[in-house]
Design an enzyme around this catalytic site. Structure first.
Site, PDB file in Angstrom:
ATOM      1  N   CYS A   1     -16.002 -20.354  75.320  1.00 56.16           N
ATOM      2  CA  CYS A   1     -16.318 -21.173  76.490  1.00 56.16           C
ATOM      3  C   CYS A   1     -16.005 -20.371  77.756  1.00 56.16           C
ATOM      4  CB  CYS A   1     -15.489 -22.455  76.456  1.00 56.16           C
ATOM      5  SG  CYS A   1     -15.661 -23.514  77.907  1.00 56.16           S
ATOM      6  N   HIS A   2     -16.727 -20.679  78.836  1.00 56.43           N
ATOM      7  CA  HIS A   2     -16.488 -19.983  80.103  1.00 56.43           C
ATOM      8  C   HIS A   2     -15.062 -20.200  80.613  1.00 56.43           C
ATOM      9  CE1 HIS A   2     -20.354 -18.199  81.172  1.00 56.43           C
ATOM     10  NE2 HIS A   2     -20.915 -19.218  80.561  1.00 56.43           N
ATOM     11  N   THR A   3     -14.438 -21.301  80.215  1.00 52.91           N
ATOM     12  CA  THR A   3     -13.055 -21.541  80.645  1.00 52.91           C
ATOM     13  C   THR A   3     -12.125 -20.462  80.096  1.00 52.91           C
ATOM     14  OG1 THR A   3     -13.492 -23.911  80.703  1.00 52.91           O
ATOM     15  CG2 THR A   3     -11.187 -23.228  80.715  1.00 52.91           C
TER      16      THR A   3
ATOM     17  N   HIS B   1     -10.432 -22.775  72.720  1.00 53.55           N
ATOM     18  CA  HIS B   1     -10.213 -24.219  72.666  1.00 53.55           C
ATOM     19  C   HIS B   1     -11.420 -24.994  72.143  1.00 53.55           C
ATOM     20  CE1 HIS B   1     -12.179 -23.455  76.511  1.00 53.55           C
ATOM     21  NE2 HIS B   1     -12.555 -24.714  76.537  1.00 53.55           N
ATOM     22  N   GLU B   2     -12.470 -24.295  71.651  1.00 56.72           N
ATOM     23  CA  GLU B   2     -13.601 -24.977  71.013  1.00 56.72           C
ATOM     24  C   GLU B   2     -13.644 -24.519  69.565  1.00 56.72           C
ATOM     25  OE1 GLU B   2     -17.502 -24.812  72.619  1.00 56.72           O
ATOM     26  OE2 GLU B   2     -16.913 -25.316  74.651  1.00 56.72           O
TER      27      GLU B   2
ATOM     28  N   CYS C   1      -2.927 -40.078  73.143  1.00 62.09           N
ATOM     29  CA  CYS C   1      -1.715 -40.496  72.428  1.00 62.09           C
ATOM     30  C   CYS C   1      -1.844 -41.890  71.830  1.00 62.09           C
ATOM     31  CB  CYS C   1      -0.496 -40.410  73.334  1.00 62.09           C
ATOM     32  SG  CYS C   1      -0.407 -41.708  74.609  1.00 62.09           S
TER      33      CYS C   1
ATOM     34  N   CYS D   1       0.988 -46.159  77.334  1.00 56.10           N
ATOM     35  CA  CYS D   1       0.221 -45.179  78.111  1.00 56.10           C
ATOM     36  C   CYS D   1      -0.894 -45.903  78.848  1.00 56.10           C
ATOM     37  CB  CYS D   1      -0.348 -44.093  77.205  1.00 56.10           C
ATOM     38  SG  CYS D   1      -1.350 -42.870  78.107  1.00 56.10           S
TER      39      CYS D   1
ATOM     40  N   CYS E   1      -4.365 -44.142  78.338  1.00 55.54           N
ATOM     41  CA  CYS E   1      -5.051 -44.383  77.061  1.00 55.54           C
ATOM     42  C   CYS E   1      -5.535 -45.826  76.949  1.00 55.54           C
ATOM     43  CB  CYS E   1      -4.127 -44.051  75.888  1.00 55.54           C
ATOM     44  SG  CYS E   1      -3.945 -42.273  75.584  1.00 55.54           S
TER      45      CYS E   1
ATOM     46  N   CYS F   1      -5.130 -38.681  79.349  1.00 52.34           N
ATOM     47  CA  CYS F   1      -3.795 -38.947  78.809  1.00 52.34           C
ATOM     48  C   CYS F   1      -2.838 -37.840  79.245  1.00 52.34           C
ATOM     49  CB  CYS F   1      -3.857 -39.020  77.288  1.00 52.34           C
ATOM     50  SG  CYS F   1      -2.238 -39.132  76.497  1.00 52.34           S
TER      51      CYS F   1
ATOM     52  N   ARG G   1       0.712 -33.155  79.106  1.00 50.21           N
ATOM     53  CA  ARG G   1       0.071 -32.336  80.140  1.00 50.21           C
ATOM     54  C   ARG G   1       1.019 -31.286  80.723  1.00 50.21           C
ATOM     55  NH1 ARG G   1      -1.696 -29.047  82.391  1.00 50.21           N
ATOM     56  NH2 ARG G   1      -3.149 -28.905  84.147  1.00 50.21           N
TER      57      ARG G   1
ATOM     58  N   CYS H   1     -15.564 -28.963  73.653  1.00 46.66           N
ATOM     59  CA  CYS H   1     -15.489 -28.829  75.108  1.00 46.66           C
ATOM     60  C   CYS H   1     -16.846 -29.002  75.765  1.00 46.66           C
ATOM     61  CB  CYS H   1     -14.862 -27.484  75.503  1.00 46.66           C
ATOM     62  SG  CYS H   1     -14.650 -27.279  77.301  1.00 46.66           S
TER      63      CYS H   1
ATOM     64  N   ARG I   1     -23.742 -20.476  73.655  1.00 50.27           N
ATOM     65  CA  ARG I   1     -22.490 -20.495  72.920  1.00 50.27           C
ATOM     66  C   ARG I   1     -22.524 -19.416  71.849  1.00 50.27           C
ATOM     67  NH1 ARG I   1     -20.330 -22.514  76.471  1.00 50.27           N
ATOM     68  NH2 ARG I   1     -18.927 -24.314  76.537  1.00 50.27           N
TER      69      ARG I   1
END
Length: 684
Positions: free
Chosen positions: A351-353, A373-374, A403, A408, A411, A419, A423, A483, A679
């Site tokens: 991913c570009h992130t 993260h993907e 969660c 929360c 959520c 959520c 974090r 993502c 991708r």
């Protein structure tokens, strides 16, 4: 085995692939054999491509198809598949021949001859089914076990009989004007008598008889055949009605499309060849996915029992510093602690992130770290208190956790998916307890990334970051829902709730932007304007639903003025998928006066700020943003997977490049920088 390259030609469009004409010494025919091979541009970065084999008809060689059905190359380029085009027989001065066009050289009939003088060289069945697939796999990385077959006339006969004799070897089959019942036609009776000794000996190479005796074939949901009604050979030689009757008798679906005024020529083939390429590409992708799923299922959960509670050593791509290539290292991954899950990563999509952080633009970027993260993963072991997943479950790691606690408010609210349970620690590159699970060979800690760190063969996740999905979903496709694709779809469906008949403008046509277009089309938007500075991306945008395409680099006025001019008052919804603050402003300022909504999806570089005249907001425009498309990860990601499995949400078109092995991740990064990549999926 050496291969001589006779020629290499650029085909398949301005940024297309290559057509190679090749010669090699065949062990099947004991002669030199010439064949053509089309390699799409994606082959350079992802060589393990599926292939469509094309079998030509009487009197032809590989050049007939290459010169007269060239539309196939553009279609194969778009679909990302290879084309393999063998000759129709062995050739040479010492190879047996006949004065008639329908026997001997140019008329091998795709059988293994048993009679003299043909038996020495005419072994075309073995050549096409065994030798040639193995050769292109060895020399060019073409997937010999993921292939389909198509052909014309005698080649259509060959395609059907190859597929019917060994349906597990071919993902799909189609034909143009095939010889359907050769034991009952002059061409077939002559060939079988000469090559095999009798007509009866040809029964195992007769598509109609094979279908009656072996069908229906569960492997083939459909068999596509095109037949011209002005074909001189339709009556007496081709006999499609015989195959049609056999299919009805055994319950095999066969689609025979009959066309007025079309004859037996290559003009007929060139008209409909793109349909056939698309027909096969869809089924080849399914076959590839099923193969990957089987490989994932072959990973025994019993083996996981041996590693549960123990550190695992594995390969990972470590980002040691910003703006530096990742290094492939052997690391140690600790067992999961309470509320954590250790997973084996099967596939990771870039991913570009990830690149944003690697290039040093992320203010939370910490080094050394493991990016990614993907991903699609299998649970290896669970820490104390984990109840929602178990070893062997398939999961997608989600950087936005859920969660689900009653306490929360995020959520429990339908207004957000943000959520905050983990974090703070996630931003610090550590697990929820403040410690790390990765260590290099010297025992030094390595930071986590976005709570995922999937550029490692194993990683540790918080339980609340694991979306459990159906095991029917191939994990090298499932990773896309981690993502970008989800973000684009959710921006349309959740954040903006685009209505039927709305107008939409999308800025930036990467994977996220194209997902926005796809989502808008599915939501019923009537006008979708795609904006980018690379017109090479417009065709993909149109295929997904864009009605207008604008190259903003070629305008003599600001792009927002152009879009307002195209629509009078602007569009109902705009989406920035670039992360460029100037584009964010342009997207807002072409939103419809009075009610237009502009959604920021792209992540801007650290320190950049957005601006516009307050009057733009006073006059009714709304500026909002989205993270992960507003999807509540553990609840909604499995739903997206189910929609894909039902055929309601195709995503294969986002995968433009594939790589094998975590150590190939830098190649995926190069592909992403190349400009044509949506991708790149790395399979571990």
């Amino acid at each position: 085995m050496s291969i001589e390259v006779l020629s290499k030609t650029a085909v398949g469009g301005s940024s297309g692939g290559s057509l190679l004409r090749l010669r090699h010494e065949s062990t099947s025919t004991s002669t030199p054999m010439t064949f053509a091979l089309f390699l799409p541009s994606s082959h350079a970065l992802a060589p393990n491509l599926p292939a469509l084999f094309w079998l030509s008809g009487l009197t032809c060689d590989d050049t007939n198809f290459s010169t007269k059905a060239s539309a196939a190359f553009g279609a194969a380029e778009r679909e990302g598949i290879a084309l393999v085009i063998p000759d129709t027989s062995p050739r040479g001065d010492d190879v047996a021949n006949d004065d008639n066009y329908d026997l001997g050289q140019g008329a091998g009939f795709y059988v293994n001859a048993t009679q003299e003088p043909w038996a020495k060289h005419y072994q075309m069945y073995a050549y096409v089914t065994e030798e040639l697939p193995a050769l292109v796999e060895k020399e060019y990385g073409i997937a010999a076990d993921v292939k389909s077959v198509c052909g014309h006339s005698m080649g259509g006969h060959g395609a059907l009989t190859l597929a019917f004799r060994d349906p597990k070897a071919w993902a799909s089959v189609s034909a143009f004007a095939p010889i359907c019942n050769p034991t009952a036609c002059p061409w077939g009776t002559k060939a079988f008598t000469s090559y095999l000794g009798s007509v009866d000996a040809g029964s195992d190479h007769d598509a109609t008889l094979l279908l009656k005796s072996k069908g229906p074939f569960a492997e083939y949901d459909d068999i596509l055949i095109d037949q011209g009604l002005a074909d001189n050979f339709l009556e007496g030689q081709l006999l499609p009605e015989k195959l049609e009757a056999a299919a009805a008798e055994v319950g095999q679906k066969v689609t025979i499309r009959r066309h007025e005024n079309y004859d037996h020529s290559y003009y007929f083939i060139s008209t409909f060849i793109e349909d056939h390429v698309a027909f096969h590409a869809k089924r080849l992708r399914t076959a590839q996915g099923n193969k990957r799923k089987a490989e994932a299922e072959a990973i025994s959960t019993d083996a996981f029992a041996d590693t549960a509670g123990m550190p695992i050593q594995c390969k990972a791509m470590v980002a040691r510093a910003p703006k530096q290539p990742l290094t492939c290292e052997t690391i140690t991954v600790d067992p999961p602690k309470a509320g954590e899950v250790r997973v084996k990563v099967i596939a990771n999509a870039l991913c570009h992130t990830d690149i944003y952080t690697l290039d040093g633009y992320d203010p939370e970027g910490l080094f050394p770290c493991i990016l990614g993260h993907e991903a699609g993963c299998i649970v290896e072991s669970c820490g104390e208190g984990v109840t929602s997943v178990a070893p062997g479950d398939h999961v997608i790691p989600c950087y936005t956790p859920q969660c689900c606690e009653a306490s929360c408010i995020f959520c429990q609210s339908p207004k957000t998916n943000l959520c905050p349970a983990i974090r703070s620690t996630q931003g610090q590159g550590v697990m929820p307890d403040g410690t790390k699970r990765f260590h290099d060979k010297d025992g030094n800690d390595i930071y986590h990334f976005m709570g995922c760190s999937t550029m490692s063969e194993y990683t540790v996740l918080a339980e609340i970051s694991c979306a459990k999905i159906s095991t029917d979903m191939p994990l090298d496709k499932a990773c896309l829902f981690g993502c970008g694709v989800s973000t684009g779809l959710g921006a349309v469906w959740n954040t903006c709730k685009v209505e039927v008949n709305s107008s939409v403008a999308v800025f930036g046509l990467g994977a996220v932007g194209l997902a926005v277009i796809q989502g808008a089309k599915m939501a019923g938007a009537s006008r979708i304007i795609a904006v980018d500075v690379n017109p090479g991306k417009f065709e993909a945008a149109r295929q997904l639903g864009a009605t207008d395409c604008v190259d903003s680099s070629k305008l003599d006025k600001p792009v927002q003025q152009r879009i307002v001019g195209m629509t009078t008052w602007g569009v109902d919804y705009t989406f920035d998928c670039t992360g460029i603050t100037e584009v964010m402003r342009a997207a807002l300022e072409c939103a419809h006066r009075g009610w237009g909504t502009s959604c920021v999806i792209g992540v801007a570089a650290s320190g950049h700020e957005i601006s516009t005249r307050p009057f733009q907001l006073v006059t009714g425009r709304v500026w909002k943003g989205t993270a992960f498309g507003g999807f509540k990860s553990r609840r909604d990601v499995p739903m997206l997977v189910e929609k894909n499995l039902k055929g309601e949400l195709p995503i294969d078109h986002f995968i433009t490049h594939t790589f094998d092995g975590v150590d190939k991740t830098n190649g995926a990064i190069d592909a992403l920088h190349g400009g044509s990549c949506l991708r790149a999926v790395v399979k571990y």
